[in-house]
Each structure stands twice: as C-alpha cells, then as structure tokens.
Write a protein that holds these residues in place. Sequence first.
Motif, PDB file in Angstrom:
ATOM      1  N   ALA A   1       0.840  -1.196   0.000  1.00 44.78           N
ATOM      2  CA  ALA A   1       0.000   0.000   0.000  1.00 44.78           C
ATOM      3  C   ALA A   1       0.875   1.246   0.000  1.00 44.78           C
ATOM      4  O   ALA A   1       2.093   1.181   0.182  1.00 44.78           O
ATOM      5  N   ASP A   2       0.225   2.380  -0.183  1.00 44.34           N
ATOM      6  CA  ASP A   2       0.912   3.661  -0.085  1.00 44.34           C
ATOM      7  C   ASP A   2       1.553   3.791   1.301  1.00 44.34           C
ATOM      8  O   ASP A   2       0.992   3.307   2.292  1.00 44.34           O
ATOM      9  N   PRO A   3       2.724   4.449   1.404  1.00 48.07           N
ATOM     10  CA  PRO A   3       3.391   4.582   2.712  1.00 48.07           C
ATOM     11  C   PRO A   3       2.529   5.209   3.797  1.00 48.07           C
ATOM     12  O   PRO A   3       2.739   4.937   4.991  1.00 48.07           O
ATOM     13  N   LEU A   4       1.553   6.052   3.429  1.00 47.86           N
ATOM     14  CA  LEU A   4       0.715   6.684   4.440  1.00 47.86           C
ATOM     15  C   LEU A   4      -0.242   5.703   5.114  1.00 47.86           C
ATOM     16  O   LEU A   4      -0.893   6.062   6.103  1.00 47.86           O
ATOM     17  N   TYR A   5      -0.329   4.479   4.607  1.00 48.61           N
ATOM     18  CA  TYR A   5      -1.126   3.448   5.279  1.00 48.61           C
ATOM     19  C   TYR A   5      -0.358   2.761   6.410  1.00 48.61           C
ATOM     20  O   TYR A   5      -0.967   2.082   7.246  1.00 48.61           O
ATOM     21  N   GLU A   6       0.945   2.897   6.432  1.00 47.33           N
ATOM     22  CA  GLU A   6       1.752   2.139   7.397  1.00 47.33           C
ATOM     23  C   GLU A   6       1.355   2.382   8.852  1.00 47.33           C
ATOM     24  O   GLU A   6       1.381   1.437   9.664  1.00 47.33           O
ATOM     25  N   PRO A   7       0.952   3.606   9.270  1.00 44.08           N
ATOM     26  CA  PRO A   7       0.574   3.794  10.676  1.00 44.08           C
ATOM     27  C   PRO A   7      -0.591   2.938  11.150  1.00 44.08           C
ATOM     28  O   PRO A   7      -0.733   2.735  12.371  1.00 44.08           O
ATOM     29  N   VAL A   8      -1.434   2.438  10.258  1.00 46.76           N
ATOM     30  CA  VAL A   8      -2.560   1.603  10.693  1.00 46.76           C
ATOM     31  C   VAL A   8      -2.289   0.119  10.454  1.00 46.76           C
ATOM     32  O   VAL A   8      -3.186  -0.701  10.645  1.00 46.76           O
ATOM     33  N   CYS A   9      -1.071  -0.214  10.045  1.00 49.05           N
ATOM     34  CA  CYS A   9      -0.725  -1.615   9.790  1.00 49.05           C
ATOM     35  C   CYS A   9      -0.007  -2.203  10.999  1.00 49.05           C
ATOM     36  O   CYS A   9       0.802  -1.525  11.641  1.00 49.05           O
ATOM     37  N   PRO A  10      -0.266  -3.465  11.325  1.00 48.09           N
ATOM     38  CA  PRO A  10       0.367  -4.078  12.501  1.00 48.09           C
ATOM     39  C   PRO A  10       1.850  -4.340  12.256  1.00 48.09           C
ATOM     40  O   PRO A  10       2.260  -4.616  11.123  1.00 48.09           O
ATOM     41  N   PRO A  11       2.696  -4.258  13.280  1.00 47.02           N
ATOM     42  CA  PRO A  11       4.131  -4.530  13.117  1.00 47.02           C
ATOM     43  C   PRO A  11       4.416  -5.955  12.663  1.00 47.02           C
ATOM     44  O   PRO A  11       5.468  -6.216  12.064  1.00 47.02           O
ATOM     45  N   SER A  12       3.491  -6.862  12.940  1.00 48.41           N
ATOM     46  CA  SER A  12       3.716  -8.267  12.582  1.00 48.41           C
ATOM     47  C   SER A  12       3.581  -8.519  11.086  1.00 48.41           C
ATOM     48  O   SER A  12       4.028  -9.552  10.585  1.00 48.41           O
ATOM     49  N   ALA A  13       2.965  -7.594  10.363  1.00 50.74           N
ATOM     50  CA  ALA A  13       2.770  -7.776   8.926  1.00 50.74           C
ATOM     51  C   ALA A  13       3.965  -7.228   8.164  1.00 50.74           C
ATOM     52  O   ALA A  13       4.576  -6.224   8.553  1.00 50.74           O
ATOM     53  N   ALA A  14       4.294  -7.875   7.062  1.00 47.89           N
ATOM     54  CA  ALA A  14       5.317  -7.364   6.145  1.00 47.89           C
ATOM     55  C   ALA A  14       4.681  -6.236   5.339  1.00 47.89           C
ATOM     56  O   ALA A  14       3.756  -6.472   4.561  1.00 47.89           O
ATOM     57  N   PHE A  15       5.156  -5.006   5.543  1.00 46.14           N
ATOM     58  CA  PHE A  15       4.589  -3.856   4.844  1.00 46.14           C
ATOM     59  C   PHE A  15       5.503  -3.459   3.699  1.00 46.14           C
ATOM     60  O   PHE A  15       6.692  -3.193   3.895  1.00 46.14           O
ATOM     61  N   ILE A  16       4.940  -3.425   2.480  1.00 47.17           N
ATOM     62  CA  ILE A  16       5.684  -3.049   1.278  1.00 47.17           C
ATOM     63  C   ILE A  16       5.119  -1.742   0.755  1.00 47.17           C
ATOM     64  O   ILE A  16       3.975  -1.691   0.282  1.00 47.17           O
ATOM     65  N   PRO A  17       5.879  -0.644   0.834  1.00 49.18           N
ATOM     66  CA  PRO A  17       5.347   0.634   0.344  1.00 49.18           C
ATOM     67  C   PRO A  17       5.273   0.671  -1.180  1.00 49.18           C
ATOM     68  O   PRO A  17       6.217   0.305  -1.868  1.00 49.18           O
ATOM     69  N   LEU A  18       4.130   1.097  -1.690  1.00 42.58           N
ATOM     70  CA  LEU A  18       3.935   1.312  -3.126  1.00 42.58           C
ATOM     71  C   LEU A  18       3.170   2.625  -3.262  1.00 42.58           C
ATOM     72  O   LEU A  18       1.939   2.652  -3.231  1.00 42.58           O
ATOM     73  N   PRO A  19       3.893   3.747  -3.382  1.00 42.05           N
ATOM     74  CA  PRO A  19       3.236   5.059  -3.370  1.00 42.05           C
ATOM     75  C   PRO A  19       2.191   5.216  -4.474  1.00 42.05           C
ATOM     76  O   PRO A  19       2.332   4.698  -5.572  1.00 42.05           O
ATOM     77  N   HIS A  20       1.146   5.951  -4.125  1.00 39.96           N
ATOM     78  CA  HIS A  20       0.017   6.205  -5.023  1.00 39.96           C
ATOM     79  C   HIS A  20      -0.240   7.707  -4.997  1.00 39.96           C
ATOM     80  O   HIS A  20      -0.637   8.256  -3.961  1.00 39.96           O
ATOM     81  N   ILE A  21      -0.006   8.390  -6.116  1.00 42.19           N
ATOM     82  CA  ILE A  21      -0.114   9.852  -6.151  1.00 42.19           C
ATOM     83  C   ILE A  21      -1.498  10.323  -5.736  1.00 42.19           C
ATOM     84  O   ILE A  21      -1.645  11.365  -5.082  1.00 42.19           O
TER      85      ILE A  21
END
Length: 403
Positions: A347-367
């Motif tokens: 997801a876009d990096p701005l979604y990371e604050p609502v994602c759990p630390p246990s999940a692998a988060f891959i930033p894919l920016p969306h303008i």
Amino acid sequence: MKQTARILSTYSADTFGVCSALYELGGMVVIHDPSGCNSTYTTHDEPRWFSKPSQIFVSALTEQDAILGNDAKLIADIEAAAKELQPRFICLIPSQIAHMIATDCRAICRILEKKTGIPAFTLPTNSMHYYERGIYFALQKLADFACQSLPDASAALEPAVPRWLSAKSLDRFLRDKSPSPLHVNVLGATPLDFALNGSIGSIRHWLEARGCRVTSCWAMGSDLDAILASHHADLDLVVSYGGLGAAHTLRERAGIPYLVGVPFPQLQTAATHSNALAGRPAYIIGETVFSESLGHALEAALGLPRAAITAIVPMETDSELLQPGTLCLTDECELIPRLHEAGLIIADPLYEPVCPPSAAFIPLPHIAFSGRLYENDIPNLIEAAPFAAFVQKILRTLRQNDV
C-alpha cells in the motif's frame, strides 16, 4: 466512526480527477469553488504542472456571491478568459459550495457556448467523492463527443461483462484482425494512478510488441483530435475504473469491445513460496484494476495459489470489475481490523501507521493518496526488471518479519 479519517489521509477528489483526465487536451477547466482548491490540485496531485502548462482555473467564489448569487460575474470571467486563450472546450465543475447552493452549471454552460462559440459542458462533481469518479465522468463525456457523429445503428452486440487482459484474450482479437494491426485505445490513464515514471510508455510498448497499434491513450500522451477519432479502433484496454464509462459508450455506440487489466510481467518463480504467509492473508490497497492485476501477477511470481492476494479498494468502483474476494473498504473502522489479520500489506506509505508490526509492509506510493510526497519512489512495475526487484523486496521483507 463511519466516513471519518482519524489517522489516514484521503484520496484525491472527483474535481481533481476531472482536471487530471482533461489536462493535456487543450481545454479550459474551471472549478467553481472558493480559492484554494486549484493550488491543492496543482501542487500536490498534478506532477505535470511544472513542466506542461494547462488551463486549470478556480472561480474564487466568495461568501457574498454564494449567499446572494452572482452568476453573471462567473460567466463574464470565463468568457473573457476563453476569448483570450481560445481553448478547445470549456468544462465547468462544481465543488461542495457550488453543489450545496445548487448552481445551475448546465445553464451557465449553455450561455457560455452562445457567447464564445466554444463547446462548454459540466460534470456532476461535488468534491465529496474520490478522483476515479471524476475521471470516469470526464472520459465518458469525451467518448460521447467521439461518437456523436455515429448513427444509432452502430450499437454493439458485445456483452457488458468485461473480459480481463491476458495473452489468450488479446490473441483472440489479434487473430481476428490479422494480418492488419489491431488498433487499441488505452482508457483510464492519468498520473493519479500511473506516475510519470514511464509506465504509460511501457503499456504502449507492451501492446506494440504484440502486434497492436495504439490509436489513443485517454488521457496521457494523446491530443484531443486523436481521442475524438478513436471510435475507429478495434479494441479498448481499460487500465482503471476511470476508463470504464468511456469503454461502455464506445462499445454501445461504436461497437468496440474492451478488455480490462494492466499488463504486469508474468514471471514464473522456480521455487514455491506458498507457505511464506503462514496462512495469513495478503492485501494490496489501491485502485481496482491496478490492484487486482498486480495481485494476480504477484501470485504467479511468488508461487502463491490463485486468490492468495486480496485487493482492497477504498474508493468508488463498479461491481463488474470486482473479482471474487475483492474487498471494498472505504472507512478506517472497516479497514483496520482487516489489516491486523494480514501477513503482507502492499500500500501507499501513508497506510503504514494503521498496519500491525507483525505484517510485512511493502510501500507502493500512489499519487492519488499521498500526492507528490513519494513521487520519486514509484517503480515502473510494467517493466520486467523493476517488477522482479519488487518481488525480491517482498520476499526479503517476508523473511525479515518471519512471516
């Protein structure tokens, strides 16, 4: 709480979607709104603004005009600008205030046409919906213009249910057209979904490498004349929900069938990673066609079973585009519980604050979500090398998170 963003940002508005879709076509777009919306669009959501000029204006509606009414001033301002700049068309789009006070934009457009001799139209925006809805309305209006000279007898027999892009589905049209090239319109391309990283050029090259000839791209890299002549094409490729309305019109009026999808590389992995998620769900958050197409490509590249990656669509879409399992979650209160179950989130990096630390988060920016904040970090995943690097990044992050 529904319809409230406590942590997350919000997606670009429908008025900005209209501006993005019509940006390169030589027309004048006027947002009927107090001053401020224009600068938000041009500085945050429009990466072409500093390199490619366009006639995007705001009416600067005042409080007094909103209460007492002063359409004559709006008409006079647009008329003066149009006579000086001579745009190909005038598009007047209301935002919240103009919508709430029920400004008769259609009547204003009829007056402007008589005064200037320039085609003028409005679209049903209000800045309370997301950008894809604005793109949808704008491109559908262009399709109406492209087909206005066609007789009603051109109505299509193709079914409304879309077929998804694949080598097999495209080959069918190529064989039917052989030995002549297959003329294709690309519908739904704007920088809000496809950054200025070469991705639209890569889609063109992908089609040309398979014997197609791109007639027009709605609306990046093609002028208005090419779009108005596009009813002669053999096939439409819908690369976002924003292009679906135009595809419907071209099918019904010009008999042009359409495929849906983004041509991501089809990489086959040598080793299976089907256990990498340990039974936890994987999600891609974003626009419908882009997310579903990317999910299928990543399933093949990661060795995951079909439907192992679920698309989450947080904006307007159409039910005919939703593949089995796709989730439409537009509110934080619906989205956050789903994400806390995940093993992988793209997801876009701005979604990371609502994602759990246990999940692998891959930033894919969306303008359309984070504006130009991460513009330089958006990979062109249509090309094989960046796509392969993205797959490797996913695998490394999964290993680091012990998912």
